[in-house]
Design a protein around this motif. Structure first.
Motif, PDB file in Angstrom:
ATOM      1  N   ALA A 214     -31.776  14.069  -0.449  1.00  0.00           N
ATOM      2  CA  ALA A 214     -33.073  13.497  -0.815  1.00  0.00           C
ATOM      3  C   ALA A 214     -33.016  12.001  -0.573  1.00  0.00           C
ATOM      4  N   VAL A 215     -34.187  11.394  -0.541  1.00  0.00           N
ATOM      5  CA  VAL A 215     -34.299   9.932  -0.463  1.00  0.00           C
ATOM      6  C   VAL A 215     -34.940   9.445  -1.758  1.00  0.00           C
ATOM      7  N   LEU A 216     -34.280   8.482  -2.400  1.00  0.00           N
ATOM      8  CA  LEU A 216     -34.836   7.823  -3.580  1.00  0.00           C
ATOM      9  C   LEU A 216     -35.314   6.442  -3.160  1.00  0.00           C
ATOM     10  N   MET A 217     -36.619   6.223  -3.236  1.00  0.00           N
ATOM     11  CA  MET A 217     -37.222   4.951  -2.851  1.00  0.00           C
ATOM     12  C   MET A 217     -37.583   4.113  -4.065  1.00  0.00           C
ATOM     13  N   ILE A 218     -37.239   2.839  -3.994  1.00  0.00           N
ATOM     14  CA  ILE A 218     -37.685   1.853  -4.966  1.00  0.00           C
ATOM     15  C   ILE A 218     -38.594   0.915  -4.200  1.00  0.00           C
ATOM     16  N   SER A 219     -39.884   1.067  -4.373  1.00  0.00           N
ATOM     17  CA  SER A 219     -40.866   0.342  -3.566  1.00  0.00           C
ATOM     18  C   SER A 219     -41.435  -0.845  -4.328  1.00  0.00           C
ATOM     19  N   GLY A 220     -41.719  -1.896  -3.581  1.00  0.00           N
ATOM     20  CA  GLY A 220     -42.375  -3.058  -4.162  1.00  0.00           C
ATOM     21  C   GLY A 220     -43.811  -2.813  -4.568  1.00  0.00           C
ATOM     22  N   HIS A 221     -44.291  -1.585  -4.358  1.00  0.00           N
ATOM     23  CA  HIS A 221     -45.702  -1.284  -4.644  1.00  0.00           C
ATOM     24  C   HIS A 221     -45.909  -0.405  -5.868  1.00  0.00           C
TER      25      HIS A 221
ATOM     26  N   ASP B  45     -47.512  12.348 -12.072  1.00  0.00           N
ATOM     27  CA  ASP B  45     -48.789  12.014 -11.433  1.00  0.00           C
ATOM     28  C   ASP B  45     -48.650  11.054 -10.254  1.00  0.00           C
ATOM     29  N   GLN B  46     -47.627  10.225 -10.276  1.00  0.00           N
ATOM     30  CA  GLN B  46     -47.497   9.180  -9.254  1.00  0.00           C
ATOM     31  C   GLN B  46     -47.303   9.771  -7.860  1.00  0.00           C
ATOM     32  N   GLY B  47     -47.954   9.141  -6.869  1.00  0.00           N
ATOM     33  CA  GLY B  47     -47.818   9.574  -5.486  1.00  0.00           C
ATOM     34  C   GLY B  47     -47.034   8.587  -4.649  1.00  0.00           C
ATOM     35  N   PHE B  48     -46.848   8.929  -3.378  1.00  0.00           N
ATOM     36  CA  PHE B  48     -46.143   8.063  -2.439  1.00  0.00           C
ATOM     37  C   PHE B  48     -47.016   6.862  -2.079  1.00  0.00           C
ATOM     38  N   ASP B  49     -46.529   5.655  -2.323  1.00  0.00           N
ATOM     39  CA  ASP B  49     -47.234   4.457  -1.876  1.00  0.00           C
ATOM     40  C   ASP B  49     -46.765   4.081  -0.470  1.00  0.00           C
ATOM     41  N   HIS B  50     -47.420   3.084   0.131  1.00  0.00           N
ATOM     42  CA  HIS B  50     -47.115   2.826   1.536  1.00  0.00           C
ATOM     43  C   HIS B  50     -45.742   2.189   1.737  1.00  0.00           C
ATOM     44  N   GLY B  51     -45.148   1.628   0.678  1.00  0.00           N
ATOM     45  CA  GLY B  51     -43.775   1.178   0.794  1.00  0.00           C
ATOM     46  C   GLY B  51     -42.793   2.312   0.969  1.00  0.00           C
ATOM     47  N   THR B  52     -43.261   3.530   0.671  1.00  0.00           N
ATOM     48  CA  THR B  52     -42.449   4.739   0.855  1.00  0.00           C
ATOM     49  C   THR B  52     -42.890   5.527   2.074  1.00  0.00           C
ATOM     50  N   PHE B  53     -44.178   5.870   2.167  1.00  0.00           N
ATOM     51  CA  PHE B  53     -44.547   6.811   3.220  1.00  0.00           C
ATOM     52  C   PHE B  53     -44.565   6.185   4.611  1.00  0.00           C
ATOM     53  N   THR B  54     -44.760   4.860   4.730  1.00  0.00           N
ATOM     54  CA  THR B  54     -44.738   4.307   6.090  1.00  0.00           C
ATOM     55  C   THR B  54     -43.337   4.310   6.699  1.00  0.00           C
ATOM     56  N   PRO B  55     -42.280   3.845   6.005  1.00  0.00           N
ATOM     57  CA  PRO B  55     -40.959   3.973   6.628  1.00  0.00           C
ATOM     58  C   PRO B  55     -40.509   5.418   6.772  1.00  0.00           C
TER      59      PRO B  55
ATOM     60  N   PRO C 151     -36.625  15.856   0.927  1.00  0.00           N
ATOM     61  CA  PRO C 151     -37.319  15.536  -0.325  1.00  0.00           C
ATOM     62  C   PRO C 151     -37.275  14.032  -0.622  1.00  0.00           C
ATOM     63  N   VAL C 152     -38.341  13.539  -1.213  1.00  0.00           N
ATOM     64  CA  VAL C 152     -38.470  12.113  -1.525  1.00  0.00           C
ATOM     65  C   VAL C 152     -38.963  11.960  -2.956  1.00  0.00           C
ATOM     66  N   PHE C 153     -38.358  11.038  -3.687  1.00  0.00           N
ATOM     67  CA  PHE C 153     -38.908  10.651  -4.970  1.00  0.00           C
ATOM     68  C   PHE C 153     -38.733   9.153  -5.146  1.00  0.00           C
ATOM     69  N   GLN C 154     -39.491   8.582  -6.037  1.00  0.00           N
ATOM     70  CA  GLN C 154     -39.497   7.138  -6.245  1.00  0.00           C
ATOM     71  C   GLN C 154     -39.163   6.803  -7.691  1.00  0.00           C
ATOM     72  N   ILE C 155     -38.668   5.589  -7.903  1.00  0.00           N
ATOM     73  CA  ILE C 155     -38.665   5.001  -9.229  1.00  0.00           C
ATOM     74  C   ILE C 155     -39.468   3.705  -9.152  1.00  0.00           C
ATOM     75  N   SER C 156     -40.033   3.333 -10.268  1.00  0.00           N
ATOM     76  CA  SER C 156     -40.825   2.109 -10.305  1.00  0.00           C
ATOM     77  C   SER C 156     -39.922   0.894 -10.455  1.00  0.00           C
TER      78      SER C 156
ATOM     79  N   ILE D  99     -30.358   6.003  -1.373  1.00  0.00           N
ATOM     80  CA  ILE D  99     -31.142   5.083  -2.192  1.00  0.00           C
ATOM     81  C   ILE D  99     -31.631   3.936  -1.311  1.00  0.00           C
ATOM     82  N   VAL D 100     -32.939   3.731  -1.294  1.00  0.00           N
ATOM     83  CA  VAL D 100     -33.555   2.733  -0.422  1.00  0.00           C
ATOM     84  C   VAL D 100     -34.458   1.815  -1.237  1.00  0.00           C
ATOM     85  N   GLY D 101     -34.158   0.534  -1.222  1.00  0.00           N
ATOM     86  CA  GLY D 101     -35.055  -0.469  -1.759  1.00  0.00           C
ATOM     87  C   GLY D 101     -36.012  -0.891  -0.661  1.00  0.00           C
TER      88      GLY D 101
END
Length: 265
Positions: free
Chosen positions: A47-54, A114-124, A135-140, A167-169
Motif C-alpha cells: 500500500a501507499v501511505l500519503m501525508i499530503s499538504g492538503h 469520510d475523507q477522500g483523496f486530495d490532489h496531493g495524493t491522486f495527482t502523483p 491500495p492508498v490511504f492518507q493521514i492528515s 510512506i510518501v510525504g
C-alpha cells in the motif's frame, strides 16, 4: 515482504497537472521522476501511505474508507478536472494498524471513513500507478504544523515500512502561491540549496536542522504557511537514520521555481 520500503518527500506539482496536456508538459521532469521512483522500489508496495499538504486537522486523522472518494481541492481549472476519478482501493486494515502504532506512542489519532483523496495524493498516484492497483490511504497533518510532533508521527509509523507500505510525504519544497514566477528564483534556489545540504548531514544533525527550518535562508518567503513542507518531517521521521537521495530537481519551474524531491532509505 523481503526488504523495508524507502520513504519519500515529493514535490507534487500544481493542481490537476496530469490531466491537462499543456500543464503536464511543464511537469515532464516531475513525471519522469515519479515513474522512476516506482521502478526503483525493491518490490511492489502492499500500500501507499500519503501525508499530503492538503489535509490537516486538530488531531491526527487516518483515512479508513474501503473506497475513498475524491476531493477536488483546486480552483479555476477546466470542468473535466472536477470529474476525474482515481479509483484505488483504500486500506482500512492498515489504517487500523497505523492507529495502533500511533496510540502506542501516545499520539492522539482517529479513523476517518469520510475523507477522500486530495490532489496531493491522486495527482502523483495517477503517474506512479495509473492502473490504480495499489491500495492508498492518507493521514492528515496536524494543524499546529509542529516539526517535532510530525517527526514523532513518522517514527511511530516506521514499522509499516517492514510490512510493505511506502510512506510518501507529498508537498512542495517551495510553496508561496503569490510568488510563482521570476520572483521565486532567488528564494527558492537558496532554500533548496539549504535543504539539500541539511539532508546530507548525519542523522542527528539533519533532524536538528529540519526542526530549526525557520532559520534557513528565505524560509518564511518560501513557506509563508508550511503545510507543503511538513510532510517532509513525517517522511524523514519514518526513516530517520536513512540516507537521503535527491530524486527530482527542477530549475525555472513555473517561471522561476527551484524544486526537489527526496528518497530516504
Amino acid at each position: 515482504m523481503n526488504s523495508s520500503m524507502p520513504t519519500y518527500f515529493i514535490s507534487h506539482g500544481g493542481g490537476p497537472w496530469p490531466y491537462l496536456p499543456k500543464m503536464r508538459a511543464v511537469f515532464a521532469n516531475l513525471e519522469t521522476s515519479l515513474r522512476k521512483m516506482v521502478e526503483d522500489l525493491p518490490e511492489k508496495p502492499k500500500a501507499v501511505l500519503m501525508i499530503s499538504g492538503h489535509w490537516e486537522a486538530d488531531d491526527l486523522q487516518i483515512m479508513a474508507s474501503e473506497k475513498p472518494p475524491m476531493v477536488y481541492d483546486y480552483h479555476g481549472f477546466p470542468p473535466e478536472t472536477y470529474e476525474v476519478v482515481y479509483p484505488a482501493p483504500g486500506a482500512p486494515g492498515l489504517a487500523q494498524k497505523a492507529l495502533t502504532l500511533l496510540t502506542a506512542q501516545g499520539i492522539t489519532a482517529h479513523l476517518n471513513t469520510d475523507q477522500g483523496f486530495d490532489h496531493g495524493t491522486f495527482t502523483p498516484m495517477e503517474i506512479m500507478y495509473p492502473d490504480a492497483d495499489v491500495p492508498v490511504f492518507q493521514i492528515s497533518l496536524l494543524r499546529s504544523y509542529d516539526p517535532a510532533d510530525h517527526f514523532a508521527i513518522g517514527r511511530a509509523l516506521a514499522p509499516l515500512r517492514d510490512e510493505g507500505v511506502m510512506i510518501v510525504g507529498s508537498g512542495l519544497s517551495f510553496h508561496n502561491l503569490r510568488m510563482f514566477g521570476p520572483a521565486a528564483k532567488a528564494p527558492s534556489e537558496a532554500f533548496d540549496a539549504w535543504l539539500g545540504q541539511a539532508l546530507e548531514k548525519p542523522a542527528e544533525q539533519r533532524t536538528a536542522a529540519l526542526l530549526d527550518w525557520e532559520s534557513a535562508p528565505y524560509a518564511r518567503v518560501c513557506h509563508k504557511q508550511e503545510d507543503h513542507l511538513v510532510p517532509l518531517f513525517v517522511a524523514l521521521g519514518a526513516a530517520e537514520s536513512g540516507k537521503a537521495t535527491r530524486i527530482y530537481h527542477d530549475v525555472g519551474l513555473m517561471g522561476g521555481v527551484t524544486a526537489s524531491s527526496y528518497r530516504f532509505d
